[in-house]
Design an enzyme around this catalytic site. Structure first.
Site, PDB file in Angstrom:
ATOM      1  CD  GLU A   1      57.139  58.898  41.739  1.00 33.47           C
ATOM      2  OE1 GLU A   1      56.233  58.597  40.923  1.00 33.47           O
ATOM      3  OE2 GLU A   1      57.182  59.988  42.314  1.00 33.47           O
TER       4      GLU A   1
ATOM      5  N   GLY B   1      58.027  63.638  41.965  1.00 31.68           N
ATOM      6  CA  GLY B   1      58.030  64.660  43.005  1.00 31.68           C
ATOM      7  C   GLY B   1      57.508  65.997  42.509  1.00 31.68           C
TER       8      GLY B   1
ATOM      9  CD  GLU C   1      55.248  62.369  45.245  1.00 29.98           C
ATOM     10  OE1 GLU C   1      56.460  62.593  45.032  1.00 29.98           O
ATOM     11  OE2 GLU C   1      54.845  61.395  45.894  1.00 29.98           O
TER      12      GLU C   1
ATOM     13  CB  ALA D   1      62.957  63.449  43.877  1.00 28.72           C
TER      14      ALA D   1
HETATM   15  C1  HXC Z   1      67.752  64.495  37.802  1.00 30.57           C
HETATM   16  C2  HXC Z   1      66.950  65.141  35.760  1.00 30.57           C
HETATM   17  C3  HXC Z   1      65.649  64.767  36.121  1.00 30.57           C
HETATM   18  C4  HXC Z   1      65.457  64.234  37.440  1.00 30.57           C
HETATM   19  C5  HXC Z   1      65.582  65.516  34.120  1.00 30.57           C
HETATM   20  N1  HXC Z   1      66.861  65.599  34.511  1.00 30.57           N
HETATM   21  N2  HXC Z   1      64.831  65.009  35.084  1.00 30.57           N
HETATM   22  N3  HXC Z   1      67.988  65.004  36.590  1.00 30.57           N
HETATM   23  N4  HXC Z   1      66.549  64.129  38.224  1.00 30.57           N
HETATM   24  N5  HXC Z   1      64.253  63.882  37.907  1.00 30.57           N
HETATM   25  C6  HXC Z   1      68.003  66.096  33.740  1.00 30.57           C
HETATM   26  C7  HXC Z   1      68.459  65.110  32.688  1.00 30.57           C
HETATM   27  O1  HXC Z   1      69.261  64.117  33.269  1.00 30.57           O
HETATM   28  C8  HXC Z   1      69.214  66.005  31.746  1.00 30.57           C
HETATM   29  O2  HXC Z   1      70.483  66.269  32.300  1.00 30.57           O
HETATM   30  C9  HXC Z   1      68.406  67.292  31.798  1.00 30.57           C
HETATM   31  O3  HXC Z   1      67.642  67.247  33.003  1.00 30.57           O
HETATM   32  C10 HXC Z   1      67.449  67.416  30.632  1.00 30.57           C
HETATM   33  O4  HXC Z   1      66.652  66.246  30.573  1.00 30.57           O
HETATM   34  P1  HXC Z   1      66.492  65.333  29.262  1.00 30.57           P
HETATM   35  O5  HXC Z   1      66.104  63.988  29.725  1.00 30.57           O
HETATM   36  O6  HXC Z   1      67.697  65.448  28.390  1.00 30.57           O
HETATM   37  O7  HXC Z   1      65.262  66.082  28.552  1.00 30.57           O
HETATM   38  P2  HXC Z   1      64.157  65.435  27.592  1.00 30.57           P
HETATM   39  O8  HXC Z   1      64.780  64.463  26.650  1.00 30.57           O
HETATM   40  O9  HXC Z   1      63.389  66.583  27.049  1.00 30.57           O
HETATM   41  O10 HXC Z   1      63.206  64.584  28.570  1.00 30.57           O
HETATM   42  C11 HXC Z   1      62.461  65.203  29.572  1.00 30.57           C
HETATM   43  C12 HXC Z   1      61.904  64.158  30.598  1.00 30.57           C
HETATM   44  C13 HXC Z   1      63.069  63.301  31.128  1.00 30.57           C
HETATM   45  C14 HXC Z   1      60.845  63.292  29.908  1.00 30.57           C
HETATM   46  C15 HXC Z   1      61.223  64.963  31.709  1.00 30.57           C
HETATM   47  O11 HXC Z   1      64.113  64.175  31.593  1.00 30.57           O
HETATM   48  C16 HXC Z   1      62.669  62.418  32.269  1.00 30.57           C
HETATM   49  O12 HXC Z   1      62.051  61.382  32.057  1.00 30.57           O
HETATM   50  N6  HXC Z   1      63.081  62.791  33.507  1.00 30.57           N
HETATM   51  C17 HXC Z   1      62.867  61.963  34.672  1.00 30.57           C
HETATM   52  C18 HXC Z   1      61.431  62.027  35.119  1.00 30.57           C
HETATM   53  C19 HXC Z   1      61.207  61.156  36.335  1.00 30.57           C
HETATM   54  O13 HXC Z   1      61.362  59.928  36.328  1.00 30.57           O
HETATM   55  N7  HXC Z   1      60.812  61.774  37.479  1.00 30.57           N
HETATM   56  C20 HXC Z   1      60.516  61.092  38.716  1.00 30.57           C
HETATM   57  C21 HXC Z   1      61.744  61.111  39.572  1.00 30.57           C
HETATM   58  S1  HXC Z   1      61.512  60.114  41.019  1.00 30.57           S
HETATM   59  P3  HXC Z   1      71.818  66.195  31.403  1.00 30.57           P
HETATM   60  O14 HXC Z   1      72.901  66.422  32.415  1.00 30.57           O
HETATM   61  O15 HXC Z   1      71.823  64.875  30.740  1.00 30.57           O
HETATM   62  O16 HXC Z   1      71.635  67.353  30.441  1.00 30.57           O
HETATM   63  C22 HXC Z   1      60.713  61.092  42.090  1.00 30.57           C
HETATM   64  C23 HXC Z   1      60.461  60.500  43.448  1.00 30.57           C
HETATM   65  C24 HXC Z   1      59.761  61.485  44.315  1.00 30.57           C
HETATM   66  O17 HXC Z   1      60.362  62.189  41.817  1.00 30.57           O
HETATM   67  C25 HXC Z   1      59.835  61.127  45.741  1.00 30.57           C
HETATM   68  C26 HXC Z   1      59.407  62.306  46.574  1.00 30.57           C
HETATM   69  C27 HXC Z   1      59.521  62.092  48.042  1.00 30.57           C
END
Ligand code: HXC
Length: 261
Positions: free
Chosen positions: A134, A111, A114, A68
């Site tokens: 998460e 997400g 999911e 998400a």
């Molecule tokens: C918003 C995101 C994002 C996310 C990546 N980006 N994941 N933006 N929400 N979930 C954005 C980054 O901010 C960045 O933007 C760009 O995408 C590229 O990501 P980087 O981090 O620079 O890439 P990299 O270093 O290769 O790392 C990849 C990654 C990392 C390991 C996937 O991006 C990461 O850890 N992302 C978050 C993963 C996460 O925690 N997901 C769960 C979310 S909570 P900029 O603008 O800086 O270029 C969730 C709850 C679900 O999903 C609930 C459902 C009901």
């Protein structure tokens, strides 16, 4: 314009499989509300379209979806997310009647994992990454990451993933039963998913819908009720032309020609 489209659509060569591609590559397909709204619209369109027999859902090579949208969520308050049922629209996907085949390459996180589990059949590459991170953000999964995941891989492994944020690769996901198939090294996961879709598209649409419906009931009903549900649906298929055609064709040693009736 095309660049604003967060979900791209195409068709398999024979037109029977709709291919939906998440298209927010700069954010690794983070599942923002507008993206999910477009995804729901395209899923519903495909479900209504008679020429579509199966749906493939995929992302990019680096990311199926990195979760998400954290930036969209970070300042939200409890009353707001509760009153608006934030992310509640994700459940619309489970009312799609046609089979959805997920093709995961790269990250399927939070997400994204999911969303992958909302697909009916799931394919991935050996080095795909699945995780429920998460806990690292001070929350827990909110769209099936504690429920569907536990059904798929069991309590011990689900608890490990949810409480530690542990990442697993596609090969492990295959061994654990999180996905249906892991494609070979060098095979294209989308092409393979389309092949699965085309196989399904080659069968009668009524039986396919009944099969999906019956398997899904297995997760909802106690065994005796699930078996009764299955038997009812099984009996109902004797009212279809496709049952007469399928069994007739077998007896006559010819290929069936489905009418989807
Ligand atoms: C918003 C995101 C994002 C996310 C990546 N980006 N994941 N933006 N929400 N979930 C954005 C980054 O901010 C960045 O933007 C760009 O995408 C590229 O990501 P980087 O981090 O620079 O890439 P990299 O270093 O290769 O790392 C990849 C990654 C990392 C390991 C996937 O991006 C990461 O850890 N992302 C978050 C993963 C996460 O925690 N997901 C769960 C979310 S909570 P900029 O603008 O800086 O270029 C969730 C709850 C679900 O999903 C609930 C459902 C009901």
């Amino acid at each position: 314009s095309a660049s604003d489209r967060l979900v791209l659509t195409s068709r398999s060569p024979n037109n029977s499989v709709a291919i939906l591609t998440l298209n927010r590559p700069k954010a690794l397909n983070a599942l923002s509300s507008p993206l999910f709204e477009q995804l729901n619209e395209e899923l519903e369109k495909a479900d209504e379209d008679e020429s579509v027999k199966a749906i493939v859902l995929t992302g990019g090579e680096k990311a199926f979806a990195a979760g998400a949208d954290i930036k969209e969520m970070k300042d939200k308050q409890y009353a707001e997310v509760y009153k608006t049922n934030f992310l509640g629209s994700w459940t619309k996907m489970s009312s799609i009647r046609k089979p959805i085949i997920g093709a995961v390459s790269g990250y399927a996180l939070g997400g994204g994992c999911e969303l992958a589990m909302l697909c009916d059949i799931l394919l991935c590459t050996p080095n795909a990454t699945f995780s429920q991170p998460e806990i690292t953000l001070g929350i827990i999964p909110g769209a099936g990451g504690t429920q569907r995941l536990t059904h798929l891989i069991g309590k011990a492994r689900a608890m490990d993933m949810v409480l530690t944020g542990r990442k697993i690769n596609g090969t492990t996901a295959g061994e654990w039963g999180l996905v249906s198939r892991v494609v070979g090294e060098g095979e294209n996961v989308v092409d393979e998913a389309v092949k699965v879709g085309e196989t399904i598209a080659g069968f009668g649409a009524v039986a396919v819908q009944a099969g999906k419906e019956a398997v899904n009931e297995a997760l909802e009903l106690p065994l005796d009720q699930g078996l009764r549900y299955e038997r009812k649906l099984f009996h109902s298929l004797f009212a279809t032309a496709d049952q007469k055609e399928g069994m007739g064709a077998f007896a006559e040693k010819r290929k069936p020609s489905w009418t989807n009736q």
